[in-house]
Design a protein around this motif. Structure first.
Motif: not given
Length: 329
Positions: A196, A157, A193, A159-160, A187, A205, A201-202, A184-185, A168
Motif C-alpha cells: 500500500d 498516514t 503495508a 502503515g505498520s 496491516y 511506513a 495509499q499511505v 496509524h493504518v 507502531h
C-alpha cells in the motif's frame, strides 16, 4: 549503547570455548534433541534466521536442534511455549523485543513478564528503515519531520505490521518526540503495508529492512529516508543513519534478537547454550548471510554482559511506553 566485548575479553571467551567441552558434568545436552522455538510461522525472516543458527548450534552441542514454529498472538504463543516447558535448557526461544518485552507490556493476555526470561546470548540487531511514498516531497528524515509539522497540515498516514508492534510504537514515539501528528493504518504484516505504500495509499511506513526495498527505491516506487541505526553492516553502508539527522540523531532503534530460556534454568545449562550460540556467531558464512539481510551480528558476550544488554532493552521500551501513556489492552 553497544555491548560488544573488548578484544581481550573476546579472546578470553573464545579460549574458554576451545578449552571447555560444551557438555559439562551433567548429561546436558546429551539426553535428547533441543527445541528451538520460533514464535512465527515457517517461511518468514525469523524462521530462516533460526534455521541457519540452529545448524551451527547443533554442531557445537553435538546434539540435534529441532526448529518448532509456534505462531500466533504476535509471538506470544511461542514465548509461552518456552515458559511452560521444563527449565532444563532443552527448549529455548529465538526471540526479540516484540515477544519478550512489548507483548507483556502492552497485552494483558500475555500472562508473563520480561523478567520471566533470561537472555542466554544476544545475536543480532536488525535494521529498521523509514520509508516514504515516492511522491512525498522529502528526501531525508529532517525534511520529512519538517513536512509533517508544516502549519495546517493534515496528519501523515503510516502503515505498520499491526497494533502494538515495535514499528507502531516506534512511530508513535517519533511523532511525540518531534511534535508531529501521525495517523496509524495497521496491516496484518509487512508485505501488505509495503504494497500500500508503493500504491500511495499511505504516506510512510516504519518497517524492517529488506534487500528488495533498495530495488524499489531505484525504480522510484518508494523512498528510503533513513535507517534508525547508528551503525550498519557493510552491505548496507550506503543507507543513511539516523545519527546523521540534525533533528533527532539519538532516535536509535533496531530489532534486537537473541536466544532466551526460562529465568530459572540452571546456570550450567545456560552457559552451555550461550557458548554454543557464541560458536554460531563466529561462523563467517552465517555472518555474511545475516549482514546481507540487514542484521548486524553481535560478538559473543559473557552472561554478565548479556544480562546487562537485556536489562537495557527492557528499560528502553518501558520508558517509551510510559512516555506514550500506553496501557495493556
Amino acid at each position: 549503547m553497544r555491548w560488544n566485548l573488548p578484544a581481550r575479553a573476546a579472546a578470553i571467551f573464545l579460549a574458554a570455548c576451545a578449552a571447555v567441552p560444551l557438555a559439562h558434568a551433567t548429561d546436558y545436552p546429551a539426553r535428547k534433541p533441543l527445541s528451538l522455538i520460533v514464535p512465527y510461522p515457517a517461511g518468514g525472516a525469523s524462521d530462516a534466521s533460526a534455521r541457519q543458527f540452529g545448524v551451527h548450534i547443533a554442531n557445537a552441542l553435538k546434539q540435534q536442534v529441532i526448529v518448532e514454529n509456534v505462531g500466533g498472538g504476535a509471538g506470544m504463543l511461542g514465548a509461552r511455549r518456552v515458559l511452560t516447558s521444563p527449565p532444563d535448557g532443552y527448549t529455548f526461544l529465538h526471540g526479540s523485543a516484540n515477544e519478550v518485552i512489548l507483548s507483556p507490556f502492552l497485552n494483558a493476555a500475555a500472562h508473563y513478564k520480561p523478567e520471566d526470561f533470561r537472555l542466554a546470548q544476544p545475536i543480532s540487531e536488525a535494521t529498521i528503515v523509514l520509508l516514504a511514498r515516492a511522491d512525498l516531497p522529502v528526501s531525508n528524515v529532517d525534511e520529512f519531520i519538517a513536512y509533517a509539522k508544516r502549519p495546517g497540515a493534515s496528519p501523515l498516514t503510516f502503515g505498520s505490521v499491526g497494533v502494538g508492534s515495535l514499528y507502531h510504537i516506534m512511530t508513535e514515539y517519533l511523532g511525540r518526540r518531534v511534535g508531529a501528528e501521525f495517523l496509524h493504518v495497521p496491516y496484518r504484516g509487512g508485505a501488505p503495508a509495503l504494497q500500500d505504500l508503493i500504491g500511495r495509499q499511505v504516506d510512510f511506513a516504519v518497517l524492517p529492512y529488506q534487500q528488495a526495498m533498495e530495488g524499489m527505491a531505484a525504480q522510484q516506487q518508494l523512498k528510503i529516508l533513513t535507517s534508525f541505526s547508528d551503525k550498519l553492516p557493510a552491505p548496507l553502508s550506503r543507507l543513511p543513519l539516523i545519527s546523521q539527522s540534525k533533528t533527532i540523531p539519538d532516535f536509535v532503534y533496531t530489532i534486537a534478537g537473541g536466544y532466551y530460556v526460562r529465568q530459572d534454568t540452571p546456570a550450567a545449562e545456560v552457559s552451555t547454550l550461550r557458548l554454543a550460540v557464541g560458536h554460531a556467531l563466529e561462523q563467517p558464512d552465517l555472518r555474511q548471510r545475516m549482514e546481507a539481510e540487514g542484521r548486524l551480528l553481535l560478538q559473543p558476550m559473557s552472561q554478565q554482559d548479556a544480562d546487562a544488554y537485556a536489562a537495557n532493552q527492557v528499560s528502553k521500551y518501558r520508558r517509551m511506553i510510559r512516555e506514550l501513556g500506553l496501557k495493556p489492552m
